[in-house]
Structure formats: structure tokens, C-alpha cells
Design an enzyme around this catalytic site. Structure first.
Site, mmCIF file in Angstrom:
data_model
loop_
_atom_site.group_PDB
_atom_site.id
_atom_site.type_symbol
_atom_site.label_atom_id
_atom_site.label_comp_id
_atom_site.label_asym_id
_atom_site.label_seq_id
_atom_site.Cartn_x
_atom_site.Cartn_y
_atom_site.Cartn_z
ATOM 1 N N ASP A 23 0.787 -1.253 0.000
ATOM 2 C CA ASP A 23 0.000 0.000 0.000
ATOM 3 C C ASP A 23 0.816 1.299 0.000
ATOM 4 O O ASP A 23 0.494 2.236 0.748
ATOM 5 C CB ASP A 23 -0.944 0.008 1.209
ATOM 6 C CG ASP A 23 -1.991 -1.080 1.146
ATOM 7 O OD1 ASP A 23 -1.887 -1.955 0.267
ATOM 8 O OD2 ASP A 23 -2.912 -1.083 1.989
ATOM 9 N N ASP A 29 -4.715 -0.623 -1.551
ATOM 10 C CA ASP A 29 -6.035 -0.418 -1.006
ATOM 11 C C ASP A 29 -6.860 0.125 -2.173
ATOM 12 O O ASP A 29 -6.445 1.092 -2.831
ATOM 13 C CB ASP A 29 -5.906 0.649 0.105
ATOM 14 C CG ASP A 29 -6.717 0.331 1.335
ATOM 15 O OD1 ASP A 29 -7.092 -0.834 1.534
ATOM 16 O OD2 ASP A 29 -6.968 1.271 2.119
ATOM 17 N N HIS A 68 -10.602 0.891 -2.712
ATOM 18 C CA HIS A 68 -11.952 0.930 -2.162
ATOM 19 C C HIS A 68 -12.998 1.489 -3.133
ATOM 20 O O HIS A 68 -12.703 2.428 -3.879
ATOM 21 C CB HIS A 68 -11.981 1.828 -0.919
ATOM 22 C CG HIS A 68 -11.135 1.357 0.225
ATOM 23 N ND1 HIS A 68 -11.096 0.047 0.644
ATOM 24 C CD2 HIS A 68 -10.300 2.043 1.060
ATOM 25 C CE1 HIS A 68 -10.278 -0.051 1.684
ATOM 26 N NE2 HIS A 68 -9.771 1.143 1.952
ATOM 27 N N SER A 120 -15.175 1.243 5.609
ATOM 28 C CA SER A 120 -14.121 1.794 6.483
ATOM 29 C C SER A 120 -14.189 3.317 6.561
ATOM 30 O O SER A 120 -13.520 3.920 7.398
ATOM 31 C CB SER A 120 -12.740 1.363 5.997
ATOM 32 O OG SER A 120 -12.341 2.080 4.854
ATOM 33 N N HIS A 129 -10.332 7.395 1.557
ATOM 34 C CA HIS A 129 -8.968 7.220 1.047
ATOM 35 C C HIS A 129 -8.940 6.094 0.025
ATOM 36 O O HIS A 129 -9.773 5.182 0.061
ATOM 37 C CB HIS A 129 -8.009 6.886 2.206
ATOM 38 C CG HIS A 129 -8.324 5.570 2.851
ATOM 39 N ND1 HIS A 129 -9.318 5.416 3.794
ATOM 40 C CD2 HIS A 129 -7.815 4.329 2.650
ATOM 41 C CE1 HIS A 129 -9.393 4.152 4.165
ATOM 42 N NE2 HIS A 129 -8.500 3.466 3.481
ATOM 43 N N LYS A 140 -7.064 -4.822 -2.959
ATOM 44 C CA LYS A 140 -7.780 -5.398 -1.814
ATOM 45 C C LYS A 140 -8.793 -4.421 -1.245
ATOM 46 O O LYS A 140 -8.723 -3.219 -1.530
ATOM 47 C CB LYS A 140 -6.777 -5.836 -0.735
ATOM 48 C CG LYS A 140 -6.005 -4.670 -0.181
ATOM 49 C CD LYS A 140 -5.067 -5.123 0.907
ATOM 50 C CE LYS A 140 -4.227 -3.987 1.386
ATOM 51 N NZ LYS A 140 -4.981 -2.860 1.955
ATOM 52 N N GLU A 144 -14.076 -4.837 5.200
ATOM 53 C CA GLU A 144 -12.726 -4.300 5.369
ATOM 54 C C GLU A 144 -11.737 -5.438 5.137
ATOM 55 O O GLU A 144 -12.043 -6.603 5.422
ATOM 56 C CB GLU A 144 -12.546 -3.705 6.774
ATOM 57 C CG GLU A 144 -11.169 -3.111 7.056
ATOM 58 C CD GLU A 144 -10.717 -2.028 6.062
ATOM 59 O OE1 GLU A 144 -10.594 -2.317 4.857
ATOM 60 O OE2 GLU A 144 -10.473 -0.899 6.519
ATOM 61 N N ALA A 201 0.428 0.517 6.142
ATOM 62 C CA ALA A 201 0.980 1.092 7.356
ATOM 63 C C ALA A 201 1.356 -0.045 8.303
ATOM 64 O O ALA A 201 0.658 -1.040 8.395
ATOM 65 C CB ALA A 201 -0.074 1.985 8.019
ATOM 66 N N CYS A 244 -2.099 -2.520 7.549
ATOM 67 C CA CYS A 244 -2.009 -3.451 6.426
ATOM 68 C C CYS A 244 -0.717 -4.249 6.413
ATOM 69 O O CYS A 244 -0.724 -5.418 6.031
ATOM 70 C CB CYS A 244 -2.260 -2.718 5.119
ATOM 71 S SG CYS A 244 -4.020 -2.271 4.999
HETATM 72 C C1 VGL Z 1 -4.688 0.988 5.728
HETATM 73 C C2 VGL Z 1 -6.059 2.150 7.145
HETATM 74 C C3 VGL Z 1 -7.100 2.016 6.257
HETATM 75 C C4 VGL Z 1 -3.317 0.446 5.434
HETATM 76 C C5 VGL Z 1 -5.720 0.839 4.851
HETATM 77 O O1 VGL Z 1 -2.959 0.290 4.243
HETATM 78 O O2 VGL Z 1 -2.580 0.186 6.403
HETATM 79 N N1 VGL Z 1 -4.867 1.633 6.884
HETATM 80 N N2 VGL Z 1 -6.927 1.368 5.121
HETATM 81 ZN ZN ZN Z 2 -8.322 1.425 3.515
#
Ligand code: VGL
Ligand code: ZN
Length: 193
Positions: free
Chosen positions: A15, A57, A59, A65, A76, A101, A108, A136, A140
Site C-alpha cells: 500500500d 487499497d 476501495h 471503512s 482514502h 484489496k 474491510e 501502514a 495493512c
Molecule cells: C490501511 C487504514 C485504512 C493500510 C488501509 O494500508 O494500512 N490503513 N486502510
Molecule cells: Zn483502507
């Protein structure tokens, strides 16, 4: 140099998208600092023709989320938007496997293995050891590492190529402890020969 890359190794870049970098809608502090380090890891894998995967990510705009839909996050990484693009300086090879994903409105998925074909792609390539870093650390990356361990892979967590959101200040540290406790090994690029 304690680690030598060999066939059966794969790199998973988690990500590294604009929205998770400074200026993005869910910016991870220092998120962009992972980019040059991951580029160096990708060079090392590329030199040996080893597979690289990049999760993203991805979405729908009504994802669960998002705060407006009951989640905890600002909007995001909405698929096909600029915020969902990989960081412009991330040098993904053309051969990289892209793993999208959390693409379903009501579900989620923090792990790159959840609802994707990542495990079967790795197995087809006879991968046994995965190197995981990106964004992060506390969401993830952590969930991808834990799922990789559950799937039976040896997992190397890239300490120098991961950063966390830290909704609570200690979250990344705790995430690292949890990954190591579960059996992952933490490494930095100097440890790769
Ligand atoms: C993530 C928060 C929401 C990540 C993804 O990639 O860590 N964190 N969606
Ligand atoms: Zn996300």
C-alpha cells in the site's frame, strides 16, 4: 551480510499509495520515506529476477471503512482516483503483481491475503519466504505479515521500509512486537547480501 536472496523468495510492497503519504487523505507520518528504501529492495530482487508484488487499497467510494459508512477512516484510496495511485517515485518493475484489496463496499480487508489471489500466486511460484514492508505498519503491513505466517511462509518484516499511522502513539511498536511474537523476523536492507 546474513541473508542471501534465492529463488523461493518474494517481495511484497504494501500500500505505498499517495493517500497514505504526506499530502494524502490518510497520511502516514513519514510515509514517503519508505519509497527510496523499497526501491533499493526492489533493485536487489530485480537483479535476481525474483518476484515483486504490490498490494493496493482499492476501495469503492461507499466503503465501510469510511466515516460516512460507519468506519473510522477518512475517505482514502478510492479505486481509480489519484489518491489510490502508487507513490510516483516508487519504481515498481513492469512485472510486479498488483494485488487490489478491500474492493467490496461492505468488507474491510487490511491484509493483502484477504479476498485476493496472493497466496495462490505465491504458491504457484513456489515461494516459501516473503519480505514484507510498506504502509501502514500497524494495519495493512501487520495483517499481511500475520496472514503470511498463517499461510506457512517464512516472513521477513522490513523494519526500515515500513511506517505506521499511530492512531495511538505506541501502535506501530506494538504491531512490530506482535509480528515478531508471531514468528516474523525483522530485518533491514544491510542484512541482505
Ligand atoms: C490501511 C487504514 C485504512 C493500510 C488501509 O494500508 O494500512 N490503513 N486502510
Ligand atoms: Zn483502507
Amino acid at each position: 551480510m546474513k541473508l542471501k536472496l534465492s529463488k523461493a523468495d518474494a517481495l511484497i510492497v504494501v500500500d505505498v499509495q499517495r493517500d497514505f503519504c504526506p499530502g494524502g487523505s490518510l497520511a502516514v507520518p513519514e510515509g514517503d520515506t519508505v519509497v527510496p528504501v523499497l526501491n533499493r529492495y526492489m533493485d536487489k530482487f530485480g537483479l535476481k529476477y525474483l518476484p515483486v508484488f504490490a498490494t493496493r487499497d482499492w476501495h469503492p467510494e461507499n466503503h465501510i471503512s469510511f466515516k460516512a459508512y460507519g468506519g473510522i477512516w477518512p475517505v482514502h484510496c478510492v479505486k481509480e482516483t489519484d489518491g489510490a495511485k502508487f507513490h510516483p517515485e516508487l519504481k515498481l518493475p513492469g512485472s510486479a503483481g498488483i494485488v487490489s484489496k478491500a474492493t467490496t463496499p461492505g468488507k474491510e480487508a487490511y491484509s493483502g491475503f484477504q479476498g485476493t489471489r496472493l497466496k495462490s500466486m505465491l504458491q504457484r511460484l513456489k515461494v516459501r519466504r516473503v519480505f514484507v514492508g510498506g504502509l501502514a505498519t500497524d494495519y495493512c503491513v501487520k495483517n499481511t505479515v500475520l496472514d503470511a505466517l498463517k499461510a506457512g511462509f517464512t516472513v521477513l518484516f522490513l523494519r526500515d521500509a515500513s511506517r505506521g499511522v499511530n492512531v495511538h502513539p505506541q501502535d506501530s511498536e506494538l504491531a512490530v512486537e506482535q509480528m515478531l511474537e508471531a514468528g516474523a523476523l525483522g530485518i533491514t536492507i544491510e542484512e541482505i547480501g
